[in-house]
Scaffold this active site. Structure first.
Site, PDB file in Angstrom:
ATOM      1  N   ASP A 479       4.009 -13.751   0.175  1.00  0.00           N
ATOM      2  CA  ASP A 479       3.035 -13.038   0.963  1.00  0.00           C
ATOM      3  C   ASP A 479       1.961 -13.662   0.852  1.00  0.00           C
ATOM      4  O   ASP A 479       1.365 -14.278   0.256  1.00  0.00           O
ATOM      5  CB  ASP A 479       2.866 -11.651   0.298  1.00  0.00           C
ATOM      6  CG  ASP A 479       2.435 -10.615   1.238  1.00  0.00           C
ATOM      7  OD1 ASP A 479       1.789 -10.973   2.466  1.00  0.00           O
ATOM      8  OD2 ASP A 479       2.510  -9.366   1.096  1.00  0.00           O
ATOM      9  N   ASP A 549       4.325  -5.909   9.741  1.00  0.00           N
ATOM     10  CA  ASP A 549       4.260  -4.677   8.963  1.00  0.00           C
ATOM     11  C   ASP A 549       4.646  -3.332   9.630  1.00  0.00           C
ATOM     12  O   ASP A 549       4.915  -2.251   8.915  1.00  0.00           O
ATOM     13  CB  ASP A 549       3.035  -4.442   8.020  1.00  0.00           C
ATOM     14  CG  ASP A 549       2.779  -5.329   6.637  1.00  0.00           C
ATOM     15  OD1 ASP A 549       3.929  -5.797   6.302  1.00  0.00           O
ATOM     16  OD2 ASP A 549       1.669  -5.481   6.392  1.00  0.00           O
TER      17      ASP A 549
HETATM   18  C1  DGJ Z   1       2.107  -6.956   2.860  1.00  0.00           C
HETATM   19  C2  DGJ Z   1       3.350  -7.263   3.278  1.00  0.00           C
HETATM   20  O1  DGJ Z   1       3.466  -7.470   4.689  1.00  0.00           O
HETATM   21  C3  DGJ Z   1       4.498  -5.904   2.956  1.00  0.00           C
HETATM   22  O2  DGJ Z   1       5.581  -6.005   3.362  1.00  0.00           O
HETATM   23  C4  DGJ Z   1       4.229  -5.755   1.498  1.00  0.00           C
HETATM   24  O3  DGJ Z   1       4.912  -6.770   0.869  1.00  0.00           O
HETATM   25  C5  DGJ Z   1       2.760  -5.639   0.913  1.00  0.00           C
HETATM   26  N1  DGJ Z   1       2.051  -6.868   1.470  1.00  0.00           N
HETATM   27  C6  DGJ Z   1       2.833  -5.504  -0.400  1.00  0.00           C
HETATM   28  O4  DGJ Z   1       1.439  -5.471  -0.873  1.00  0.00           O
END
Ligand code: DGJ
Length: 741
Positions: A479, A549
């Site tokens: 990430d 997301d």
């Molecule tokens: C952003 C990601 O896109 C999410 O899927 C998740 O992993 C969060 N960060 C966790 O902090």
């Protein structure tokens, strides 16, 4: 050999069965661009394409004549200020302050294959016969700088890759303030520009605008390629659509700041530029130092946007993505993020995994919160060892329990970041990107580690390696959750501060390269707050990427549809999540959530223990379906049929390479009543084959399905009788077609 050089006319013709690309060494020894498009017959010279005219207010290169002006000649890698006034492909600032240059042809080489780019992701070949490369060396005598332009044409793709290298051969230092990967002068402006723009949770919306005189551009200056604009544009003829008409695609294999720009001049010449964003960029070159640009991939299609996308899909799926997982069937995963956020311990995770295993899930992914003192967004990043309060037996203890269930185990990392409240920051406060004597902005309470410094990357590599060596980890979600501000590296001298953004990305690539080499069995999924770094650069290291997301099925139809303009279905992480959805609070049926997510690297992001018995039955069926069809979905040919950006009902389909299997998906946003009869014309089938619709067992010729269409009328067309299928808002349906052997 699909590259011909004609000595007499001094012209290069790059071609394959589908496309031609023609370059000419001009009278002033610079390179001119003659053509890029559908394949044309080869001839000894195409110089009739050079139209030299006298126009008042133009300036001319040679004294006493009014014909040779770079303002009128389409250039290959354009410079500014020597009779051309458009935005140039590059700029070199010299010690005397001059920015004028003149790169003239010196030599060229044509060879089979494709060279690698050092430290940068790029498309590749597996056999020398797959592609041919032209390297043209140019030289500026006054500043003693060499410029090499690289062109590779693939034999089986309507695609040409480009990049360039600058080499300082002088004793003086030179500063490059702009170095595009691609410059293409097109002879007219009768195009619409298609871009994929949006925002966090609204990535890659399809936006189209007509080209007009002047500059139109998209870019990123955030340090990552960004949610806001994807490093891609297409130029389509106004009459081109998804299925027919001319379309040119331009895609940058890069994950940092970029610029994609079209300038239409007074004579309707359209100059396309694509490369690293010149904003904030300078590259300092001492004697014998060089600078290599990222790669840009140009695609031509006369079969509309789908034709262009299909070229990118196959090229990027098979000749950009690498490693064991490139071709292997992707596991069905369950991720705990939306199920627990930071509220979990080992037992809770195992309970989620157990139920998932019962339903057929293959991989359990532990998301954010498992490390250091990570109890929320303000602490822990940088400390890549187990949070003992949550995982008393460490990561390896949990991984073993998951493996004992018969599942694989995956782990989330955010290796580029640090919280101030972490051991790493306490030990190395100077390791973050920050401008001295200035306030440092935060994003999500975190700071960006200075990956332009080798010792920082080394340290993170060691830390990550340790945990991966100690525990059975089969998957990593990498990430990255903030953009870069106050960009400055304490390790670089003042004249190199313009290099930090690019050096940062080179550091990210270096870490990816080292980790993927050291742990080749691990499946990597890239992520940047969802799809903030969904770009070809990342695909080289990680064959799949968390698309957004926003996990709401209705939103995802648009996001996945837009993403499919460049990126293959196999690259799009897509999960079924809980309702009401956590981003838009919408209720959609479990079926529709599954029908959208199965067109991607499929998974769940919820606690299956919280579903009803009936829902669990649906989940099991979904998993069975995905297991049966994932090979087709991952490797088939994808067609967009009806856009969700323009229609209440959207559709896409996927066909196997041998055309014997296809899945058509229809999605309706709002239900209607007494609705019209509906058909959708299918594409990519064999007109002579007989397809059986798996549900109804009806048979149709491919020619019928492609010309008469598939009937998709749903129950909203009439009154639903007892026991009939009820159609509601957010309805969806999959039609499976098979050729019986
Ligand atoms: C952003 C990601 O896109 C999410 O899927 C998740 O992993 C969060 N960060 C966790 O902090």
């Amino acid at each position: 050999m699909s590259i011909i050089y004609n000595k007499k006319s001094k012209e290069f013709h790059l071609f394959n069965d589908q496309i031609s690309y023609i370059i000419k060494i001009l009278r002033n020894n610079q390179l001119g661009q003659l053509y890029f498009g559908k394949k044309v017959h080869h001839r000894d010279k195409y110089d009739y394409l050079l139209e030299n005219v006298y126009r008042p207010m133009s300036t001319y290169v040679y004294e006493g004549e009014y014909s040779f002006s770079l303002e009128h000649i389409k250039q290959e890698y354009a410079s500014y200020g020597t009779t051309d006034f458009k935005y140039p492909a590059y700029e070199v600032v010299q010690e005397n302050g001059s920015r004028i240059s003149d790169f003239q042809y010196v030599s060229h080489s044509i060879y089979k294959g494709k060279p690698k780019l050092k430290g940068l992701p790029a498309t590749y070949i597996e056999d020398e016969d797959e592609a041919d490369t032209l390297e043209v060396t140019l030289y500026d005598q006054v500043i003693n700088m060499e410029l090499i332009l690289y062109y590779t044409i693939f034999n089986d793709y309507a695609a040409i890759t480009r990049s360039c290298k600058f080499i300082n051969k002088s004793k003086e230092s030179l500063n490059i303030t702009n170095a595009m990967s691609l410059c293409l002068d097109l002879p007219d402006n009768n195009y619409e520009c298609v871009q994929l723009s949006g925002a966090w949770s609204r990535e890659r919306e399809v936006k189209t605008r007509k080209l007009e005189q002047g500059i139109q551009s998209i870019s990123s200056a955030r340090g990552n390629s960004s949610h806001n604009h994807n490093p891609f544009i297409a130029l389509k003829r106004p009459n081109a659509d998804e299925f027919q008409g001319e379309t040119l695609g331009f895609s940058l294999v890069y994950s940092g700041n970029f610029l994609a720009q079209i300038e239409v001049d007074t004579h309707n010449v359209s100059r396309v530029l694509m490369g690293i964003n010149p904003l904030g960029f300078t590259w300092h070159l001492e004697e014998n130092e060089d600078f290599q640009t990222p790669e840009a991939v140009m695609v031509y299609s006369d079969k509309g946007m789908n034709g262009m996308s299909q070229t990118y899909h196959k090229l990027y799926r098979t000749r950009l993505a690498r490693g064991k997982w490139r071709d292997e069937i992707r596991p069905i995963l369950i991720n705990n993020w939306e199920a627990t956020y930071f509220d979990f311990d080992e037992d809770k995770l195992v309970e989620i995994a157990k139920t998932a295993k019962e339903d057929g899930v293959e991989l359990f992914v532990l998301d954010d919160g498992w490390f250091g003192k990570r109890n929320g967004e303000t602490s822990g990043l940088g400390d890549w060892y187990a949070n003992i309060e949550r995982l008393p037996n460490g990561v390896s203890g949990l991984a073993n329990r998951i493996e004992d269930l018969g599942m694989k185990f995956g782990l989330w990392f955010e290796l580029e970041m640090v919280n101030k409240d972490s051991e790493l920051f306490r030990q190395h406060p100077d390791w973050i990107i920050a401008t001295p004597n200035r306030r440092i902005s935060h994003g999500r309470n975190q700071y960006v580690l200075d990956f332009s410094r080798k010792e920082v990357v080394d340290y993170i590599f060691e830390m990550a390696s340790k945990i991966l060596e100690e525990s059975k980890v089969s998957y990593i979600k990498w990430d990255m959750n903030r953009s870069i501000t106050e960009c400055y590296s304490r390790a670089l001298p003042p004249e190199r501060q313009g290099e930090v953004f690019h050096r940062y990305i080179l550091g990210v690539y270096d870490l990816y390269e080292r980790l993927t080499n050291k742990f080749p069995h691990i499946l990597f999924e890239s992520c940047a707050s969802g799809g903030g770094r969904f770009d070809p650069g990342m695909l080289y290291y990680a064959p799949q990427c968390w698309t957004s997301d926003d996990s709401d099925a209705v939103e995802r139809i648009k996001i996945q549809y837009g993403t499919s303009f460049v990126y293959p279905v196999s690259s799009m992480g897509a999960h079924v999540s809980i309702t009401p959805n956590h981003q838009v609070f919408r209720n959609t049926s479990l079926e529709t959530r599954g029908n959208v997510a199965c067109f991607g690297a499929f998974g769940y992001e919820l606690d299956l223990n919280k579903l009803s018995k009936e829902e669990r039955i649906i989940v099991k069926e979904q998993i069975k379906f995905v297991k049966e069809y994932r090979e087709l979905i991952q490797k088939g040919i994808f067609y967009r049929l009806q856009s969700p950006f323009e229609n209440n009902i959207s559709a896409w389909m996927i066909v196997s390479e041998d055309k014997k299997e296809a899945i058509v998906a229809c999605f309706k946003i709002l239900n209607d009543v007494n609705a019209p009869f509906r058909r959708i014309k299918l594409h990519g089938l064999d007109e002579n084959m007989i397809y059986t619709l798996v549900d109804s067992k009806q048979n149709y010729y491919g020619s019928e399905l492609m010309n008469l269409g598939l009937i998709t009328t749903d129950s909203s067309a009439g009154q639903v009788l007892d026991g009939g299928e009820i159609c509601t808002d957010y309805w969806s349906k999959l039609f499976i077609l098979k050729v019986e052997e």
